[in-house]
Design a protein around this motif. Structure first.
Motif, PDB file in Angstrom:
ATOM      1  N   MET A 276      -3.815 -10.924  -2.369  1.00 11.37           N
ATOM      2  CA  MET A 276      -3.160 -11.521  -1.327  1.00 11.37           C
ATOM      3  C   MET A 276      -3.047 -13.051  -1.582  1.00 11.37           C
ATOM      4  O   MET A 276      -2.391 -13.822  -0.762  1.00 11.37           O
ATOM      5  CB  MET A 276      -4.162 -11.511   0.124  1.00 11.37           C
ATOM      6  CG  MET A 276      -4.058 -10.364   0.890  1.00 11.37           C
ATOM      7  SD  MET A 276      -4.948 -10.044   2.226  1.00 11.37           S
ATOM      8  CE  MET A 276      -4.259  -8.697   2.787  1.00 11.37           C
TER       9      MET A 276
ATOM     10  N   PHE B 105     -11.959   3.673  -2.960  1.00 10.44           N
ATOM     11  CA  PHE B 105     -11.337   3.123  -1.688  1.00 10.44           C
ATOM     12  C   PHE B 105     -11.797   1.561  -1.563  1.00 10.44           C
ATOM     13  O   PHE B 105     -11.153   0.709  -1.496  1.00 10.44           O
ATOM     14  CB  PHE B 105     -11.714   3.736  -0.390  1.00 10.44           C
ATOM     15  CG  PHE B 105     -10.858   4.869  -0.197  1.00 10.44           C
ATOM     16  CD1 PHE B 105     -11.021   6.136  -0.780  1.00 10.44           C
ATOM     17  CD2 PHE B 105      -9.720   4.536   0.648  1.00 10.44           C
ATOM     18  CE1 PHE B 105     -10.209   7.195  -0.382  1.00 10.44           C
ATOM     19  CE2 PHE B 105      -8.844   5.689   1.005  1.00 10.44           C
ATOM     20  CZ  PHE B 105      -9.032   7.033   0.470  1.00 10.44           C
ATOM     21  N   ILE B 106     -13.150   1.368  -1.773  1.00 10.02           N
ATOM     22  CA  ILE B 106     -13.583  -0.086  -1.529  1.00 10.02           C
ATOM     23  C   ILE B 106     -13.101  -0.910  -2.692  1.00 10.02           C
ATOM     24  O   ILE B 106     -12.728  -2.195  -2.529  1.00 10.02           O
ATOM     25  CB  ILE B 106     -15.187   0.044  -1.562  1.00 10.02           C
ATOM     26  CG1 ILE B 106     -15.572   0.839  -0.475  1.00 10.02           C
ATOM     27  CG2 ILE B 106     -15.697  -1.216  -1.492  1.00 10.02           C
ATOM     28  CD1 ILE B 106     -17.036   1.155   0.004  1.00 10.02           C
TER      29      ILE B 106
ATOM     30  N   THR C  88     -10.335  -0.699  -4.273  1.00  7.87           N
ATOM     31  CA  THR C  88      -8.799  -0.895  -4.141  1.00  7.87           C
ATOM     32  C   THR C  88      -8.879  -1.974  -3.006  1.00  7.87           C
ATOM     33  O   THR C  88      -7.864  -2.678  -3.176  1.00  7.87           O
ATOM     34  CB  THR C  88      -8.274   0.377  -3.546  1.00  7.87           C
ATOM     35  OG1 THR C  88      -8.418   1.358  -4.702  1.00  7.87           O
ATOM     36  CG2 THR C  88      -6.635   0.004  -3.666  1.00  7.87           C
ATOM     37  N   ALA C  89      -9.705  -1.958  -2.055  1.00 10.13           N
ATOM     38  CA  ALA C  89      -9.591  -2.937  -0.846  1.00 10.13           C
ATOM     39  C   ALA C  89      -9.834  -4.348  -1.505  1.00 10.13           C
ATOM     40  O   ALA C  89      -9.157  -5.356  -1.053  1.00 10.13           O
ATOM     41  CB  ALA C  89     -10.675  -2.579   0.127  1.00 10.13           C
ATOM     42  N   LEU C  90     -11.100  -4.462  -2.273  1.00  9.32           N
ATOM     43  CA  LEU C  90     -11.217  -5.807  -2.838  1.00  9.32           C
ATOM     44  C   LEU C  90     -10.090  -6.417  -3.782  1.00  9.32           C
ATOM     45  O   LEU C  90      -9.742  -7.339  -3.626  1.00  9.32           O
ATOM     46  CB  LEU C  90     -12.414  -5.618  -3.496  1.00  9.32           C
ATOM     47  CG  LEU C  90     -13.927  -5.203  -2.738  1.00  9.32           C
ATOM     48  CD1 LEU C  90     -15.068  -5.132  -3.550  1.00  9.32           C
ATOM     49  CD2 LEU C  90     -13.999  -6.256  -1.679  1.00  9.32           C
TER      50      LEU C  90
ATOM     51  N   PHE D 267       0.939  -1.248   0.017  1.00 10.76           N
ATOM     52  CA  PHE D 267      -0.123   0.021   0.106  1.00 10.76           C
ATOM     53  C   PHE D 267       0.877   1.377   0.083  1.00 10.76           C
ATOM     54  O   PHE D 267       0.674   2.135   0.752  1.00 10.76           O
ATOM     55  CB  PHE D 267      -0.938  -0.093   1.300  1.00 10.76           C
ATOM     56  CG  PHE D 267      -2.024  -0.980   1.024  1.00 10.76           C
ATOM     57  CD1 PHE D 267      -3.224  -0.765   0.249  1.00 10.76           C
ATOM     58  CD2 PHE D 267      -1.821  -2.282   1.404  1.00 10.76           C
ATOM     59  CE1 PHE D 267      -3.957  -1.820  -0.034  1.00 10.76           C
ATOM     60  CE2 PHE D 267      -2.756  -3.494   1.283  1.00 10.76           C
ATOM     61  CZ  PHE D 267      -4.030  -3.006   0.658  1.00 10.76           C
TER      62      PHE D 267
ATOM     63  N   GLY E 298     -14.943   7.545  -2.858  1.00  7.35           N
ATOM     64  CA  GLY E 298     -15.282   6.383  -1.537  1.00  7.35           C
ATOM     65  C   GLY E 298     -15.106   4.914  -2.315  1.00  7.35           C
ATOM     66  O   GLY E 298     -14.740   4.119  -1.822  1.00  7.35           O
TER      67      GLY E 298
END
Lengths: 205, 207
Positions: free
Chosen positions: A198, A187-188, A190-192, A21, A184
């Motif tokens: 991972m 962000f979500i 990118t998180a997914l 990140f 907003g």
């Protein structure tokens, strides 16, 4: 072969955006359309490929404990590693300024589209982060530094191009709740994508 | 200054309406990295406030003597010097916390909030308003940091500042800490929720 592995590792397993990140600010700010995002990605890759070997040489021959022993035996005790941060950032900032001048001269159209973001590369954490990781990991040779820099840069380029493409579609075809529109939902998403990346964690190349 | 900027708004605007993290979208990297626990987040917030206030003052004092061509280098050197001082102080007096923060104290240098405020405010304003601007923006950043860290530590480890908050009988009845909250992607989602709440209260910020 070793270097090629490090190159691949840096693209996928150690991806700057999704694993560490780093470089999020410009990643979020410049990802509105694919073309500019790609341009910035290329600029970042270029900067990483240049600054990593330069900082590597600086680290090995000037800053590390005992690095100055090539000057003579009386310098073998000198340890300048507390200066590494300020030296790295100075190298990065001056390189950025050089690249900015070169781009302005030879490719005015790219300069116009990148605009304010070229100076911002100097404060892109991905680039300073690259140098700091390089310091932590004790790379064996300058070519390793070049490969790692290239890999991190290309990983960053892939990430920003992907998110820019997603955002273009989102803006055109989806009805996001008004307060989440724009930054907003980015962000979500990118998180997914981070969760998806991972799955690369723990792969040993 | 052509028009008188109200000192009050310089200090308090960044706390909500013009927050550096959720409105200007600056300094995201460290928000993700240092908010797993509350204590390092507090230290990080304080360090950023200090560095930002002092670098704003210094740059504002020498703003008329910096040649525009090399201003980025000058700004970065000032910031880097301050960050090294903070880093050494932390290592001397709060060794455990500085170990946890590791590379991220150094990365304050490339925290976009610093460059953003230096470019946007300190280069064109007098030292005193610059200092207030630095404190205000630093505090705005620290608030978001603390909110995110609060939720991540509470839901991810069931503790606050290291003390157990979720009582034992909850665990006995099958409550489990949400391990996902410890991973960095969840910080993004928490920030997204903060943005959601803030933008539904301030309609003019919506896109």
């Amino acid at each position: 072969m070793e270097n090629f592995n490090i190159f691949l590792r840096s693209i996928f397993v150690d991806n700057m955006i999704f694993a560490y990140f780093l470089g999020m600010c410009s990643f979020l700010a410049v990802s509105k359309n694919v073309k500019t995002a790609f341009g910035l990605g290329v600029a970042v890759t270029f900067m990483l490929v240049i600054t990593l070997p330069v900082n590597y040489l600086l680290e090995t021959y000037v800053l590390k404990a005992g690095a100055l022993s090539w000057l003579g035996p009386e310098y073998a005790e000198v340890d300048l590693s507390f200066l590494s941060l300020i030296m790295f950032i100075a190298v990065i900032a001056s390189m950025t300024q050089l690249v900015e001048m070169a781009v302005e001269k030879y490719s005015p159209s790219l300069y116009a589209s990148l605009g304010i973001f070229l100076p911002l590369i100097a404060v892109n954490c991905a680039i300073l982060g690259g140098s700091l990781f390089m310091e932590q990991r004790d790379f064996p040779s300058v070519w390793t530094a070049v490969c790692a820099g290239g890999g991190w840069g290309i990983g960053w380029l892939l990430a920003i191009t992907a998110i820019a493409a997603i955002r273009e579609r989102l803006a055109a075809y989806s009805s996001v709740p008004a307060p989440l529109r724009g930054i907003g939902i980015t962000f979500i998403v990118t998180a997914l994508m981070g969760v998806a990346f991972m799955s690369f964690l723990g792969i040993k190349i | 200054m052509a028009e008188k900027v109200s000192l009050r708004s310089v200090l308090f605007n960044p706390l909500s309406r013009n927050n550096p993290v959720v409105v200007q979208v600056l300094g995201i990297c460290s928000v993700l990295a240092v908010t797993v626990k509350l204590a390092p987040a507090l230290v990080m917030g304080l360090s950023v406030i200090v560095v930002l206030a002092f670098s704003n003052v210094i740059i504002s004092l020498i703003r008329n003597t910096i040649p525009t061509n090399i201003r980025i280098i000058v700004q970065l050197v000032v910031v880097a010097a301050l960050v090294i001082i903070v880093d050494q102080l932390l290592q001397a007096y709060m060794y455990d916390v500085s170990k946890q923060l590791s590379v991220f104290i150094s990365l304050i240098i490339t925290n976009c909030i610093l460059m953003g405020r230096l470019e946007a405010f300190a280069m064109s304003n007098k030292p005193w308003p610059s200092m207030l601007d630095g404190i205000g923006n630093g505090a705005g950043y620290a608030i978001i940091l603390v909110i995110v860290a609060f939720f991540r530590e509470l839901l991810g480890s069931g503790t606050l500042l290291g003390y157990q908050v979720v009582p034992q009988w909850c665990y006995d009845h099958g409550y489990v800490n949400n391990g996902l909250m410890i991973l960095p992607p969840m910080a993004l989602i928490v920030v997204a929720c903060i943005i959601w709440v803030q933008r539904s209260r301030n309609k003019e910020l919506q896109e």
